[in-house]
Design an enzyme around this catalytic site. Structure first.
Site, short mmCIF file in Angstrom:
data_model
loop_
_atom_site.label_atom_id
_atom_site.label_comp_id
_atom_site.label_asym_id
_atom_site.label_seq_id
_atom_site.Cartn_x
_atom_site.Cartn_y
_atom_site.Cartn_z
N CYS A 36 11.07 11.31 -3.37
CA CYS A 36 10.80 12.48 -2.52
C CYS A 36 9.38 12.48 -1.97
O CYS A 36 9.15 12.34 -0.77
CB CYS A 36 11.02 13.77 -3.30
SG CYS A 36 12.70 13.97 -3.87
N1 SAJ Z 1 2.52 13.93 -9.71
C1 SAJ Z 1 1.15 13.93 -9.90
N2 SAJ Z 1 0.51 15.10 -10.12
C2 SAJ Z 1 1.20 16.30 -10.14
C3 SAJ Z 1 2.59 16.29 -9.93
C4 SAJ Z 1 3.23 15.10 -9.72
O1 SAJ Z 1 0.51 12.88 -9.89
O2 SAJ Z 1 0.56 17.34 -10.36
C5 SAJ Z 1 3.21 12.67 -9.47
C6 SAJ Z 1 4.27 12.36 -10.50
O3 SAJ Z 1 3.72 11.63 -11.58
C7 SAJ Z 1 5.27 11.53 -9.70
C8 SAJ Z 1 5.15 12.07 -8.30
O4 SAJ Z 1 3.91 12.78 -8.23
O5 SAJ Z 1 4.90 10.17 -9.70
C9 SAJ Z 1 6.28 13.02 -7.91
O6 SAJ Z 1 6.35 13.97 -8.94
P1 SAJ Z 1 7.19 15.37 -8.76
O7 SAJ Z 1 6.91 16.21 -9.94
O8 SAJ Z 1 6.96 15.94 -7.43
O9 SAJ Z 1 8.69 14.88 -8.96
P2 SAJ Z 1 9.78 14.52 -7.90
O10 SAJ Z 1 9.40 13.43 -7.00
O11 SAJ Z 1 11.01 14.35 -8.72
O12 SAJ Z 1 9.88 15.80 -6.98
C10 SAJ Z 1 10.99 16.63 -7.09
C11 SAJ Z 1 11.06 17.35 -5.78
N3 SAJ Z 1 12.35 17.96 -5.67
C12 SAJ Z 1 13.01 17.86 -4.49
O13 SAJ Z 1 12.55 17.33 -3.50
C13 SAJ Z 1 14.36 18.44 -4.43
C14 SAJ Z 1 9.99 18.41 -5.69
O14 SAJ Z 1 10.27 19.29 -4.57
C15 SAJ Z 1 9.94 19.24 -6.92
O15 SAJ Z 1 8.89 20.20 -6.79
C16 SAJ Z 1 9.66 18.34 -8.10
O16 SAJ Z 1 10.82 17.48 -8.19
C17 SAJ Z 1 9.51 19.14 -9.38
O17 SAJ Z 1 9.08 20.30 -9.31
O18 SAJ Z 1 9.81 18.57 -10.45
#
Ligand code: SAJ
Length: 424
Positions: free
Chosen positions: A264
């Site tokens: 995403c």
């Molecule tokens: N990450 C960071 N710092 C943060 C948060 C995330 O470095 O503060 C990194 C994570 O390690 C990862 C990447 O970013 O490598 C993405 O992390 P993510 O928590 O955004 O997880 P995703 O990619 O699974 O995002 C999904 C998304 N859901 C959809 O698009 C339907 C996002 O909108 C959600 O907010 C997220 O899940 C969530 O909240 O878990």
């Protein structure tokens, strides 16, 4: 073509982490569902009651099959006689540009099946204008002349593994090109979601989805850059974020990390910047900058690793480095766009001897490096010149690793502070 007021024949194109939860909710709501996928193994597995994703169990799939209202298939003809078509296929980037091949292919399969008043909803993440543009146009090219169908966009908001937010209780945006299309999409989703939010157009819903993830991507870039400055200012960034996070309004905590992976976040903002660039002839400056910062995080991790080895008078060349975690975030096996691969490649290029441990991810794709089973991690740590925590899976025994490791670079703030533990 409706079969009664409350029940639909729903075709879900794509039975992955988005399509299968939707199919599951639709069957539970009493609809008849045709679950279409081009992956024959996945279709065979579904027919045998095997789920390809974690959020829908094998038992769930078996119950769907046993209900007599779920039909996994790879045959486009099976889509005939449905009256709602939901497209949940991947929209990856290819050479940095949006790749709509799967979306167009889905429209080509659906078009000939359409009858008057059928509803087609695109859920895959796309650039604003795609639903009303190429998607609707392809449907129109493929349907029988004069058929009057309805088209809408409804972004997927599936967060794999989220224990609280799931398909049914996450508010669902719907946007049709005109009121009746929005009404019909809202009526359908109201049978499978607790909350439906109507948007004036598909473009509003398309851009809302991109905003949701661009907001995360830009804010993660902010904290990644601040982390680099804080490190050089000798201010512990993790304490800074925790302190700021006590503000009960107007602030949402994001944390530094080794890079931004997944299907995403590294992808969705590029759909937005690409559309702005292509249609308006100007860059989306903040997204481009955030992408440079986040994409530069693996290189920064390697720089910090080099500085630690240097303090030990050890060059990268020949040093033994243990990488903990290869998936893009904790709790998942998914390695798509994961920063670990970039970090490992850079370290191998510098001559380091790499071992990788990840209890969830399939490490066979990293065929150039040694892999370590969970039970052997503490021993591997004691034999390493440096341990780098890249993905903080709960399965790792952090206390045991801290005891045996000579040096740890903790990119996730998971280890208890100690002289041998160094944080981003
Ligand atoms: N990450 C960071 N710092 C943060 C948060 C995330 O470095 O503060 C990194 C994570 O390690 C990862 C990447 O970013 O490598 C993405 O992390 P993510 O928590 O955004 O997880 P995703 O990619 O699974 O995002 C999904 C998304 N859901 C959809 O698009 C339907 C996002 O909108 C959600 O907010 C997220 O899940 C969530 O909240 O878990």
């Amino acid at each position: 073509m409706n079969i009664g007021n409350d029940y639909y024949r729903v075709a879900v194109i794509g039975q992955g982490y988005v399509g299968l939860p939707l199919a599951h909710a639709a069957v539970a709501a009493g609809h008849h569902v045709v679950g279409f996928d081009v992956d024959a193994d996945k279709v065979d597995g579904l027919r045998a009651g095997v789920s390809p994703i974690e959020d829908v169990s094998h038992a769930d799939v078996a119950a769907m099959i046993n209900s007599g209202r779920y039909q996994p298939t790879g045959m486009p003809d099976t889509l005939a006689l449905c009256n709602v078509y939901v497209v949940t296929v991947p929209t990856p980037l290819r050479d940095g540009r949006p790749d709509l091949a799967h979306v167009i292919a889905a429209a080509r399969s659906i078009g000939p099946m359409l009858s008057d008043d059928d509803l087609v909803v695109l859920e895959s993440t796309v650039a604003p204008g795609t639903t009303s543009g190429v998607f609707h146009a392809e449907l129109g090219r493929r349907c029988y002349p004069g058929v009057a169908f309805h088209v809408a966009f409804s972004p997927e908001r599936i967060d794999p593994g989220n224990p609280h937010w799931h398909f049914r209780n996450t508010p669902k945006l719907v946007g049709g090109a005109y009121r009746e299309a929005t009404d019909r999409a809202a009526a359908f989703y109201a049978t499978i979601c607790d909350t439906v939010v109507r948007c004036a157009t598909p473009e509003v819903a398309e851009m809302a989805k991109l905003l949701e993830n661009t907001y995360r991507y830009v804010n993660i870039a902010l904290i990644n850059e601040l982390a680099r400055h804080a490190a050089d200012l000798r201010i512990p960034i993790w304490d800074v974020v925790a302190a700021a996070g006590t503000k009960p309004y107007g602030f949402h905590a994001f944390w530094p990390g080794p890079g931004v992976g997944g299907h995403c976040l590294p992808v969705d903002p590029m759909y937005l910047s690409d559309r702005v660039e292509q249609q308006l002839g100007r860059p989306f400056a903040l997204v481009d900058l955030a992408d440079r910062i986040n994409a530069g995080q693996p290189r920064y991790v390697v720089e910090r690793a080099g500085a630690l080895l240097n303090r030990d008078r050890k060059p990268f060349n020949g040093s033994h480095i243990l990488i903990l975690g290869a998936a893009y975030k904790a709790g998942t096996a998914d390695m798509r766009e994961a920063p670990a691969a970039d970090i490992i490649r850079r370290l191998v290029d510098l001559g380091a001897v790499i071992a990788v441990a990840d209890p969830r991810a399939d490490l066979s794709v990293l065929n150039t490096v040694k892999t370590v089973e969970l039970g052997g991690v503490a021993a591997a740590a004691s034999a390493s010149d440096l341990v780098i925590l890249v993905t903080d899976h709960a399965e790792f025994d952090y206390r045991a690793i801290a005891k045996t490791a000579r040096l740890v670079l903790d990119t996730r703030n998971r280890f208890t502070p100690a002289p041998n533990i160094h944080k981003l």
